[in-house]
Design a protein around this motif. Sequence first.
Motif, PDB file in Angstrom:
ATOM      1  N   TRP A 111       2.503   0.100  -6.381  1.00  0.00           N
ATOM      2  CA  TRP A 111       1.378  -0.607  -7.001  1.00  0.00           C
ATOM      3  C   TRP A 111       0.096  -0.386  -6.198  1.00  0.00           C
ATOM      4  O   TRP A 111       0.067  -0.535  -4.976  1.00  0.00           O
ATOM      5  CB  TRP A 111       1.706  -2.100  -7.088  1.00  0.00           C
ATOM      6  CG  TRP A 111       0.612  -2.942  -7.689  1.00  0.00           C
ATOM      7  CD1 TRP A 111      -0.033  -2.721  -8.872  1.00  0.00           C
ATOM      8  CD2 TRP A 111       0.054  -4.132  -7.148  1.00  0.00           C
ATOM      9  NE1 TRP A 111      -0.965  -3.704  -9.110  1.00  0.00           N
ATOM     10  CE2 TRP A 111      -0.930  -4.591  -8.060  1.00  0.00           C
ATOM     11  CE3 TRP A 111       0.290  -4.863  -5.979  1.00  0.00           C
ATOM     12  CZ2 TRP A 111      -1.675  -5.743  -7.827  1.00  0.00           C
ATOM     13  CZ3 TRP A 111      -0.453  -6.012  -5.755  1.00  0.00           C
ATOM     14  CH2 TRP A 111      -1.424  -6.442  -6.671  1.00  0.00           C
ATOM     15  N   GLY A 112      -0.978  -0.038  -6.868  1.00  0.00           N
ATOM     16  CA  GLY A 112      -2.220   0.309  -6.196  1.00  0.00           C
ATOM     17  C   GLY A 112      -2.952  -0.853  -5.555  1.00  0.00           C
ATOM     18  O   GLY A 112      -3.895  -0.646  -4.781  1.00  0.00           O
ATOM     19  N   GLY A 113      -2.529  -2.085  -5.848  1.00  0.00           N
ATOM     20  CA  GLY A 113      -3.233  -3.236  -5.301  1.00  0.00           C
ATOM     21  C   GLY A 113      -2.772  -3.681  -3.928  1.00  0.00           C
ATOM     22  O   GLY A 113      -3.394  -4.553  -3.311  1.00  0.00           O
ATOM     23  N   TRP A 114      -1.693  -3.083  -3.412  1.00  0.00           N
ATOM     24  CA  TRP A 114      -1.161  -3.533  -2.130  1.00  0.00           C
ATOM     25  C   TRP A 114      -2.142  -3.411  -0.962  1.00  0.00           C
ATOM     26  O   TRP A 114      -2.198  -4.312  -0.123  1.00  0.00           O
ATOM     27  CB  TRP A 114       0.139  -2.798  -1.801  1.00  0.00           C
ATOM     28  CG  TRP A 114       1.336  -3.296  -2.531  1.00  0.00           C
ATOM     29  CD1 TRP A 114       2.165  -2.586  -3.348  1.00  0.00           C
ATOM     30  CD2 TRP A 114       1.838  -4.642  -2.540  1.00  0.00           C
ATOM     31  NE1 TRP A 114       3.146  -3.391  -3.877  1.00  0.00           N
ATOM     32  CE2 TRP A 114       2.966  -4.673  -3.384  1.00  0.00           C
ATOM     33  CE3 TRP A 114       1.437  -5.825  -1.931  1.00  0.00           C
ATOM     34  CZ2 TRP A 114       3.704  -5.821  -3.617  1.00  0.00           C
ATOM     35  CZ3 TRP A 114       2.169  -6.981  -2.158  1.00  0.00           C
ATOM     36  CH2 TRP A 114       3.289  -6.972  -2.992  1.00  0.00           C
ATOM     37  N   PRO A 115      -2.920  -2.342  -0.850  1.00  0.00           N
ATOM     38  CA  PRO A 115      -3.856  -2.271   0.284  1.00  0.00           C
ATOM     39  C   PRO A 115      -4.827  -3.451   0.330  1.00  0.00           C
ATOM     40  O   PRO A 115      -5.098  -3.995   1.412  1.00  0.00           O
ATOM     41  CB  PRO A 115      -4.599  -0.955   0.041  1.00  0.00           C
ATOM     42  CG  PRO A 115      -3.609  -0.112  -0.694  1.00  0.00           C
ATOM     43  CD  PRO A 115      -2.891  -1.075  -1.601  1.00  0.00           C
ATOM     44  N   PHE A 116      -5.330  -3.879  -0.835  1.00  0.00           N
ATOM     45  CA  PHE A 116      -6.238  -5.026  -0.869  1.00  0.00           C
ATOM     46  C   PHE A 116      -5.491  -6.326  -0.601  1.00  0.00           C
ATOM     47  O   PHE A 116      -5.933  -7.147   0.223  1.00  0.00           O
ATOM     48  CB  PHE A 116      -6.936  -5.103  -2.226  1.00  0.00           C
ATOM     49  CG  PHE A 116      -7.758  -6.350  -2.403  1.00  0.00           C
ATOM     50  CD1 PHE A 116      -8.998  -6.473  -1.800  1.00  0.00           C
ATOM     51  CD2 PHE A 116      -7.275  -7.418  -3.153  1.00  0.00           C
ATOM     52  CE1 PHE A 116      -9.755  -7.626  -1.941  1.00  0.00           C
ATOM     53  CE2 PHE A 116      -8.012  -8.573  -3.301  1.00  0.00           C
ATOM     54  CZ  PHE A 116      -9.268  -8.679  -2.691  1.00  0.00           C
ATOM     55  N   VAL A 117      -4.371  -6.535  -1.275  1.00  0.00           N
ATOM     56  CA  VAL A 117      -3.618  -7.783  -1.139  1.00  0.00           C
ATOM     57  C   VAL A 117      -3.101  -7.952   0.286  1.00  0.00           C
ATOM     58  O   VAL A 117      -3.192  -9.036   0.878  1.00  0.00           O
ATOM     59  CB  VAL A 117      -2.457  -7.830  -2.158  1.00  0.00           C
ATOM     60  CG1 VAL A 117      -1.555  -9.025  -1.894  1.00  0.00           C
ATOM     61  CG2 VAL A 117      -3.004  -7.889  -3.582  1.00  0.00           C
ATOM     62  N   ALA A 118      -2.547  -6.888   0.867  1.00  0.00           N
ATOM     63  CA  ALA A 118      -2.010  -6.977   2.223  1.00  0.00           C
ATOM     64  C   ALA A 118      -3.113  -7.263   3.230  1.00  0.00           C
ATOM     65  O   ALA A 118      -2.937  -8.074   4.158  1.00  0.00           O
ATOM     66  CB  ALA A 118      -1.292  -5.678   2.580  1.00  0.00           C
ATOM     67  N   PHE A 119      -4.272  -6.615   3.070  1.00  0.00           N
ATOM     68  CA  PHE A 119      -5.401  -6.861   3.967  1.00  0.00           C
ATOM     69  C   PHE A 119      -5.881  -8.304   3.848  1.00  0.00           C
ATOM     70  O   PHE A 119      -6.126  -8.981   4.854  1.00  0.00           O
ATOM     71  CB  PHE A 119      -6.549  -5.899   3.640  1.00  0.00           C
ATOM     72  CG  PHE A 119      -7.810  -6.169   4.408  1.00  0.00           C
ATOM     73  CD1 PHE A 119      -7.952  -5.702   5.711  1.00  0.00           C
ATOM     74  CD2 PHE A 119      -8.854  -6.886   3.841  1.00  0.00           C
ATOM     75  CE1 PHE A 119      -9.115  -5.946   6.431  1.00  0.00           C
ATOM     76  CE2 PHE A 119     -10.024  -7.137   4.544  1.00  0.00           C
ATOM     77  CZ  PHE A 119     -10.147  -6.672   5.847  1.00  0.00           C
ATOM     78  N   ALA A 120      -6.011  -8.783   2.609  1.00  0.00           N
ATOM     79  CA  ALA A 120      -6.504 -10.145   2.379  1.00  0.00           C
ATOM     80  C   ALA A 120      -5.544 -11.180   2.966  1.00  0.00           C
ATOM     81  O   ALA A 120      -5.963 -12.103   3.680  1.00  0.00           O
ATOM     82  CB  ALA A 120      -6.695 -10.381   0.886  1.00  0.00           C
ATOM     83  N   MET A 121      -4.261 -11.041   2.695  1.00  0.00           N
ATOM     84  CA  MET A 121      -3.280 -12.022   3.161  1.00  0.00           C
ATOM     85  C   MET A 121      -3.189 -12.029   4.687  1.00  0.00           C
ATOM     86  O   MET A 121      -3.143 -13.092   5.313  1.00  0.00           O
ATOM     87  CB  MET A 121      -1.914 -11.722   2.548  1.00  0.00           C
ATOM     88  CG  MET A 121      -1.841 -11.937   1.048  1.00  0.00           C
ATOM     89  SD  MET A 121      -0.225 -11.521   0.349  1.00  0.00           S
ATOM     90  CE  MET A 121       0.821 -12.706   1.190  1.00  0.00           C
ATOM     91  N   THR A 122      -3.183 -10.846   5.296  1.00  0.00           N
ATOM     92  CA  THR A 122      -3.088 -10.769   6.746  1.00  0.00           C
ATOM     93  C   THR A 122      -4.315 -11.354   7.420  1.00  0.00           C
ATOM     94  O   THR A 122      -4.211 -12.072   8.426  1.00  0.00           O
ATOM     95  CB  THR A 122      -2.888  -9.306   7.186  1.00  0.00           C
ATOM     96  OG1 THR A 122      -1.723  -8.773   6.552  1.00  0.00           O
ATOM     97  CG2 THR A 122      -2.725  -9.211   8.694  1.00  0.00           C
TER      98      THR A 122
END
Length: 451
Positions: A111-122
Amino acid sequence: MSRQLWIRKAGDWLRDHAQLIRWLQWGVVLVYGFLIIVPACLPLPTDSARMFSHLTVFAQFVFWGIWWPFVLLSMVLFGRLWCGVLCPEGALSELAAKHGLGRPIPRWMRWGGWPFVAFAMTTVYGQMVSVYQYPKAVLLVLGGSTVAAVAIGLVYTRGKRAWCRHLCPVNGVFSLLAKLAPWHYRVDEHAWKTSGVIPLKSVDCAPLMPLRHMQGASGCHMCGRCSGHREAIALSTRPWGHEVVALADKDSSGWQTALILYGMLGIAMGAFQWTNSDVFVAIKLWLADWLAQHQWLWALEDSAPWWLLTHYPEVNDSFTWLDGGVLIGYIAGVALLYGTVLGGLLALSVRLAGPWQTSRLHHLAQSLIPLAGCSVFLGLSALTVTLLKVEGVALWWVMPLRFALLGLANLWCLQLAWRILGRWQGRAFVAVLPLLPALGWIDAAWWLMWQ
């Protein structure tokens, strides 16, 4: 010997000294493990503790004062060389994958959204547990990420870095910054087709890059394993920011735009500024009064565990449930405000350049990568400055350097935007004007934080 030949030989050197690089990686793994595990087992440092008198303070300076700020800088200078040569998570994940189950990468991981979601959550979670200040939080956030990297390696692929390519919290940021770098492994497709060289074995590309058709450096780990393959791949130079201008029109996406506008220039900005924000304090005080009036006193208690919210009563530093809620709301609000304003100004610029195309918006957003990267670097290096100040280092040079970096980032953004707009054969001079308040919007935020 020509300059280009020297550069090509440098790439070949990385290929030919793979074993040395592996030993270097394992050296970094040992240092990394020592600095995240041992300080978490020690008592918290006192106010009198200094960098060279307490391991925890030293580890804090290494991770947040040197490691992360200059890893980001290295992406702009050398591409993702850190990922391919030094990163401990990448090395551990690849090793685990060599001895794991070898399952194919599932659809959900792509899924292409993981880089944004992972950065935001971390980023948000790191602020909730005060990762910059406390070693247990460092062990939880960085150690937890490393455990996840190993777990993914044990399950998926055979000797590859599925974690790095899809789920690493900083993969998206590194990919964007690497687009600015002047180094890349250039692939000559014609030479690939016509080469009479038959490789003895295929290239072991850990980040799973499509080598024959690889054009940019955003996903390449610069490890050198493919250097000289079929006499068609060689380490080369290119103009700074070339990938942003010439290639990003095809590979930019909405998720990359979200990471630039709402992530690096939004969430990260909120994370850096909330500790000194009068707005944050005012909101918290107003809500505390409201909660007290309505007898919702549980929200004012600091009973959350340390792994959920900062809880260190021995040093009088504990978050209440209200603190945690306002923190999340504040960062989300800043991200929404900054990202939307920037997105609106970019959209205006695209419209002034000619007929509306969403792909053009995503392409033009990439021109803000230098300022986004500079903002994250300035935010992380603020702790560097704080720790050096405690050590008694003269810091008269800090503010001039900060303004110089911010100024250079602004000029670089304008130069990239001008080159991108020029490719559209539109009204570039008019279209670039909305970018001036966009840059000023971010500059003003830093100016306020530095007051």
